[in-house]
Design a protein around this motif. Sequence first.
Motif, PDB file in Angstrom:
ATOM      1  N   THR A 161       0.866  -1.174   0.000  1.00 19.75           N
ATOM      2  CA  THR A 161       0.000   0.000   0.000  1.00 19.75           C
ATOM      3  C   THR A 161       0.909   1.231   0.000  1.00 19.75           C
ATOM      4  O   THR A 161       2.109   1.120   0.239  1.00 19.75           O
ATOM      5  CB  THR A 161      -0.884   0.053   1.257  1.00 19.75           C
ATOM      6  OG1 THR A 161      -0.031   0.159   2.394  1.00 19.75           O
ATOM      7  CG2 THR A 161      -1.728  -1.203   1.411  1.00 19.75           C
ATOM      8  N   SER A 162       0.327   2.394  -0.253  1.00 18.73           N
ATOM      9  CA  SER A 162       1.137   3.615  -0.262  1.00 18.73           C
ATOM     10  C   SER A 162       1.541   4.035   1.144  1.00 18.73           C
ATOM     11  O   SER A 162       2.388   4.898   1.307  1.00 18.73           O
ATOM     12  CB  SER A 162       0.362   4.764  -0.901  1.00 18.73           C
ATOM     13  OG  SER A 162      -0.146   4.374  -2.136  1.00 18.73           O
ATOM     14  N   GLY A 163       0.889   3.456   2.141  1.00 17.61           N
ATOM     15  CA  GLY A 163       1.229   3.826   3.509  1.00 17.61           C
ATOM     16  C   GLY A 163       0.699   5.193   3.894  1.00 17.61           C
ATOM     17  O   GLY A 163       1.266   5.872   4.751  1.00 17.61           O
ATOM     18  N   THR A 164      -0.414   5.598   3.285  1.00 15.83           N
ATOM     19  CA  THR A 164      -0.986   6.913   3.562  1.00 15.83           C
ATOM     20  C   THR A 164      -1.345   7.071   5.038  1.00 15.83           C
ATOM     21  O   THR A 164      -1.215   8.140   5.603  1.00 15.83           O
ATOM     22  CB  THR A 164      -2.261   7.123   2.711  1.00 15.83           C
ATOM     23  OG1 THR A 164      -1.941   6.820   1.355  1.00 15.83           O
ATOM     24  CG2 THR A 164      -2.764   8.549   2.798  1.00 15.83           C
ATOM     25  N   THR A 165      -1.801   6.000   5.657  1.00 17.39           N
ATOM     26  CA  THR A 165      -2.228   6.121   7.051  1.00 17.39           C
ATOM     27  C   THR A 165      -1.319   5.350   8.007  1.00 17.39           C
ATOM     28  O   THR A 165      -1.712   4.996   9.102  1.00 17.39           O
ATOM     29  CB  THR A 165      -3.676   5.635   7.227  1.00 17.39           C
ATOM     30  OG1 THR A 165      -3.755   4.282   6.743  1.00 17.39           O
ATOM     31  CG2 THR A 165      -4.645   6.495   6.446  1.00 17.39           C
ATOM     32  N   GLY A 180     -12.048   1.581   5.476  1.00 18.60           N
ATOM     33  CA  GLY A 180     -11.884   2.950   5.965  1.00 18.60           C
ATOM     34  C   GLY A 180     -12.472   3.968   4.993  1.00 18.60           C
ATOM     35  O   GLY A 180     -12.505   5.156   5.279  1.00 18.60           O
ATOM     36  N   ASP A 181     -12.962   3.529   3.838  1.00 21.28           N
ATOM     37  CA  ASP A 181     -13.479   4.464   2.833  1.00 21.28           C
ATOM     38  C   ASP A 181     -14.986   4.649   2.985  1.00 21.28           C
ATOM     39  O   ASP A 181     -15.716   3.697   3.232  1.00 21.28           O
ATOM     40  CB  ASP A 181     -13.161   3.948   1.425  1.00 21.28           C
ATOM     41  CG  ASP A 181     -11.673   3.983   1.147  1.00 21.28           C
ATOM     42  OD1 ASP A 181     -10.995   4.890   1.666  1.00 21.28           O
ATOM     43  OD2 ASP A 181     -11.186   3.085   0.430  1.00 21.28           O
ATOM     44  N   ILE A 182     -15.413   5.893   2.820  1.00 22.27           N
ATOM     45  CA  ILE A 182     -16.814   6.242   3.043  1.00 22.27           C
ATOM     46  C   ILE A 182     -17.566   6.344   1.709  1.00 22.27           C
ATOM     47  O   ILE A 182     -17.180   7.091   0.819  1.00 22.27           O
ATOM     48  CB  ILE A 182     -16.928   7.596   3.799  1.00 22.27           C
ATOM     49  CG1 ILE A 182     -16.148   7.540   5.116  1.00 22.27           C
ATOM     50  CG2 ILE A 182     -18.389   7.968   4.030  1.00 22.27           C
ATOM     51  CD1 ILE A 182     -16.674   6.578   6.145  1.00 22.27           C
ATOM     52  N   ASP A 211     -13.805   7.936 -12.984  1.00 21.40           N
ATOM     53  CA  ASP A 211     -13.279   7.701 -11.636  1.00 21.40           C
ATOM     54  C   ASP A 211     -12.913   6.226 -11.476  1.00 21.40           C
ATOM     55  O   ASP A 211     -13.703   5.340 -11.821  1.00 21.40           O
ATOM     56  CB  ASP A 211     -14.377   8.082 -10.622  1.00 21.40           C
ATOM     57  CG  ASP A 211     -13.862   8.100  -9.189  1.00 21.40           C
ATOM     58  OD1 ASP A 211     -12.634   8.023  -8.986  1.00 21.40           O
ATOM     59  OD2 ASP A 211     -14.700   8.197  -8.272  1.00 21.40           O
ATOM     60  N   SER A 212     -11.732   5.978 -10.948  1.00 22.39           N
ATOM     61  CA  SER A 212     -11.262   4.608 -10.747  1.00 22.39           C
ATOM     62  C   SER A 212     -10.963   4.401  -9.267  1.00 22.39           C
ATOM     63  O   SER A 212     -10.224   5.171  -8.671  1.00 22.39           O
ATOM     64  CB  SER A 212      -9.986   4.415 -11.571  1.00 22.39           C
ATOM     65  OG  SER A 212      -9.209   3.366 -11.075  1.00 22.39           O
ATOM     66  N   TYR A 213     -11.544   3.362  -8.704  1.00 20.02           N
ATOM     67  CA  TYR A 213     -11.356   3.109  -7.270  1.00 20.02           C
ATOM     68  C   TYR A 213     -10.769   1.726  -7.030  1.00 20.02           C
ATOM     69  O   TYR A 213     -11.143   0.760  -7.694  1.00 20.02           O
ATOM     70  CB  TYR A 213     -12.706   3.206  -6.539  1.00 20.02           C
ATOM     71  CG  TYR A 213     -12.653   2.735  -5.097  1.00 20.02           C
ATOM     72  CD1 TYR A 213     -12.053   3.523  -4.117  1.00 20.02           C
ATOM     73  CD2 TYR A 213     -13.160   1.488  -4.731  1.00 20.02           C
ATOM     74  CE1 TYR A 213     -11.983   3.094  -2.807  1.00 20.02           C
ATOM     75  CE2 TYR A 213     -13.098   1.051  -3.405  1.00 20.02           C
ATOM     76  CZ  TYR A 213     -12.503   1.860  -2.450  1.00 20.02           C
ATOM     77  OH  TYR A 213     -12.428   1.431  -1.150  1.00 20.02           O
ATOM     78  N   GLY A 273     -14.216  10.048   0.968  1.00 24.15           N
ATOM     79  CA  GLY A 273     -12.943  10.188   1.666  1.00 24.15           C
ATOM     80  C   GLY A 273     -12.746   9.005   2.573  1.00 24.15           C
ATOM     81  O   GLY A 273     -13.542   8.074   2.576  1.00 24.15           O
ATOM     82  N   ARG A 274     -11.684   9.021   3.306  1.00 23.79           N
ATOM     83  CA  ARG A 274     -11.445   7.964   4.267  1.00 23.79           C
ATOM     84  C   ARG A 274     -12.037   8.385   5.592  1.00 23.79           C
ATOM     85  O   ARG A 274     -11.975   9.564   5.939  1.00 23.79           O
ATOM     86  CB  ARG A 274      -9.955   7.785   4.521  1.00 23.79           C
ATOM     87  CG  ARG A 274      -9.159   7.390   3.361  1.00 23.79           C
ATOM     88  CD  ARG A 274      -7.766   7.133   3.912  1.00 23.79           C
ATOM     89  NE  ARG A 274      -6.791   7.128   2.858  1.00 23.79           N
ATOM     90  CZ  ARG A 274      -6.116   6.047   2.491  1.00 23.79           C
ATOM     91  NH1 ARG A 274      -6.329   4.899   3.094  1.00 23.79           N
ATOM     92  NH2 ARG A 274      -5.227   6.123   1.550  1.00 23.79           N
ATOM     93  N   ALA A 275     -12.521   7.418   6.345  1.00 23.85           N
ATOM     94  CA  ALA A 275     -13.038   7.729   7.674  1.00 23.85           C
ATOM     95  C   ALA A 275     -11.970   8.486   8.461  1.00 23.85           C
ATOM     96  O   ALA A 275     -12.267   9.437   9.165  1.00 23.85           O
ATOM     97  CB  ALA A 275     -13.458   6.465   8.389  1.00 23.85           C
TER      98      ALA A 275
HETATM   99  P1  ADP Z   1      -2.972   3.522   1.025  1.00 22.81           P
HETATM  100  O1  ADP Z   1      -4.195   3.033   1.746  1.00 22.81           O
HETATM  101  O2  ADP Z   1      -1.709   3.373   1.792  1.00 22.81           O
HETATM  102  O3  ADP Z   1      -3.141   4.880   0.389  1.00 22.81           O
HETATM  103  P2  ADP Z   1      -3.386   2.310  -1.572  1.00 22.81           P
HETATM  104  O4  ADP Z   1      -2.336   2.833  -2.482  1.00 22.81           O
HETATM  105  O5  ADP Z   1      -3.787   0.908  -1.726  1.00 22.81           O
HETATM  106  O6  ADP Z   1      -2.835   2.494  -0.144  1.00 22.81           O
HETATM  107  O7  ADP Z   1      -4.639   3.263  -1.701  1.00 22.81           O
HETATM  108  C1  ADP Z   1      -5.970   2.871  -1.514  1.00 22.81           C
HETATM  109  C2  ADP Z   1      -6.797   4.006  -0.986  1.00 22.81           C
HETATM  110  O8  ADP Z   1      -6.790   5.121  -1.880  1.00 22.81           O
HETATM  111  C3  ADP Z   1      -8.257   3.664  -0.846  1.00 22.81           C
HETATM  112  O9  ADP Z   1      -8.503   2.976   0.357  1.00 22.81           O
HETATM  113  C4  ADP Z   1      -8.910   5.034  -0.882  1.00 22.81           C
HETATM  114  O10 ADP Z   1      -8.851   5.663   0.380  1.00 22.81           O
HETATM  115  C5  ADP Z   1      -8.037   5.809  -1.836  1.00 22.81           C
HETATM  116  N1  ADP Z   1      -8.643   5.820  -3.175  1.00 22.81           N
HETATM  117  C6  ADP Z   1      -8.322   5.052  -4.223  1.00 22.81           C
HETATM  118  N2  ADP Z   1      -9.076   5.355  -5.306  1.00 22.81           N
HETATM  119  C7  ADP Z   1      -9.923   6.340  -4.930  1.00 22.81           C
HETATM  120  C8  ADP Z   1     -10.966   7.079  -5.595  1.00 22.81           C
HETATM  121  N3  ADP Z   1     -11.276   6.893  -6.859  1.00 22.81           N
HETATM  122  N4  ADP Z   1     -11.654   7.994  -4.854  1.00 22.81           N
HETATM  123  C9  ADP Z   1     -11.341   8.202  -3.563  1.00 22.81           C
HETATM  124  N5  ADP Z   1     -10.367   7.558  -2.893  1.00 22.81           N
HETATM  125  C10 ADP Z   1      -9.656   6.630  -3.566  1.00 22.81           C
END
Ligand code: ADP
Length: 429
Positions: A89-93, A297-299, A229-231, A320-322
Amino acid sequence: MFWNKEMETISQTDLEALQLSRLKWTVNHVQNVEFYQKKFRDAGVTPADIQHLDDIEKIPFTTKKELRDGYPFGNIAVPMKQVVRIHTTSGTTGKPTVVGYTRQDLDNWSELIARNLTMIGLTDEDVFQNAVNYGLFTGGLGFHYGGEKIGATVIPSATGNTRRQIEMIDDFGVTAIHCTPSYGMHLAEVAEEMGASLDSLRIGIFGAEPWSENLRKELETRLGVEAFDSYGMSEMYGPGAAFECPEHDGLHLWHDFYFAEIIDPETGERLPDGEKGELVITPLVKEAMPLVRYRTGDITRIIPDACPCRRGKRLARISGRADDMLVIRGINVFPSQIEHTLFSIPEVGDQFMVYVDRINHLDEMTIEVEMNRESFSGELADLAGLQRKVAGAIKESLNLRTTVRLVEPGSLPRFEGKARHVVDRRGEI
Ligand code: ADP
Ligand code: K
Ligand code: ZN
């Protein structure tokens, strides 16, 4: 247009039968991970207790923290011999989580991307520039192989050297580009400086971070694309798990691969379709790193009505994320809401930063936003007026009093990958 018509148009009854058989396989397969053995034991459930889709509620959630505790390979359910790639993961949190893939996992993942790209009209006639970080981040290789799968001409441009990226678009006749929305804005800015035509470009795929409807409009006009949008997330292979279709009203989640639930993030209670809450995902075909009831964690919310384009429930755009949600003087704010408001004001530019401090026990939010070129060259009196206008717009949309600081165009940081717009300094002394 369908890549896998059978799966993309499967009836609800057939889908549920398939999901159940795959769920049963998954709950058995996770028993190869010690942590899951213990989780099931502690909850007093066995794989045999899962006889209906709703039985999934008997199983406790899996959290990001639990996955981190397994660092590096504690969550892998197959012998490492069968793991052919790892990403993180990117390690954002926090500390990154390692994810593993078998050959079958990689096939499944590129199948998902192929479905997405076909859904939005890409074919082997397209030239696809993949302007995201290649490497441990899943966005690079994930889209790369999906693009090759449909036969598109893939340019692994990665990030950086923005002027060269723009030249490539014009030189190679790029028709579709994938990048983060933040980098998309930066590309637009540099293309304008260079006077590049970007004539060939018609599709922009943006993901990896939350972005607003106003940012969509901006990207569409300035890059000359239709934006999608790509999730996704590394724990769900990577990007591609859910994707916007040409209706632009929510994202199709690939239900034969993922079982989705929405819960109240406070109580953990499952919410009915249509209600907003935290997305909980159970991947149904993951081999190397299976998960059960993973709290993303995503809303978002599940949109139950049918889409004209294909079967299957959709997810609303992720707000966004919680844990990204700022609580400022008791008001919940997502950075994407601030972005949406700022983008509705023509005199300010595209870049902003939010700082949150605690001053005399009170939360104070300061927004730094770049002016655009015209307002920057304006009179001082205009600037004070503009400052008031921005603060007023935020007050109106979020009911929050903020301090607004207008800064010079080009002075705030640009992001090539995931943007970090918020600096919360309340924990600091
Ligand atoms: P990290 O959780 O460390 O950022 P990832 O690189 O796997 O690791 O990123 C996944 C997270 O990025 C998702 O859980 C979400 O919070 C966010 N994300 C990805 N795509 C989207 C999107 N299209 N819209 C909003 N948030 C997104
Ligand atoms: K081709
Ligand atoms: Zn659709």
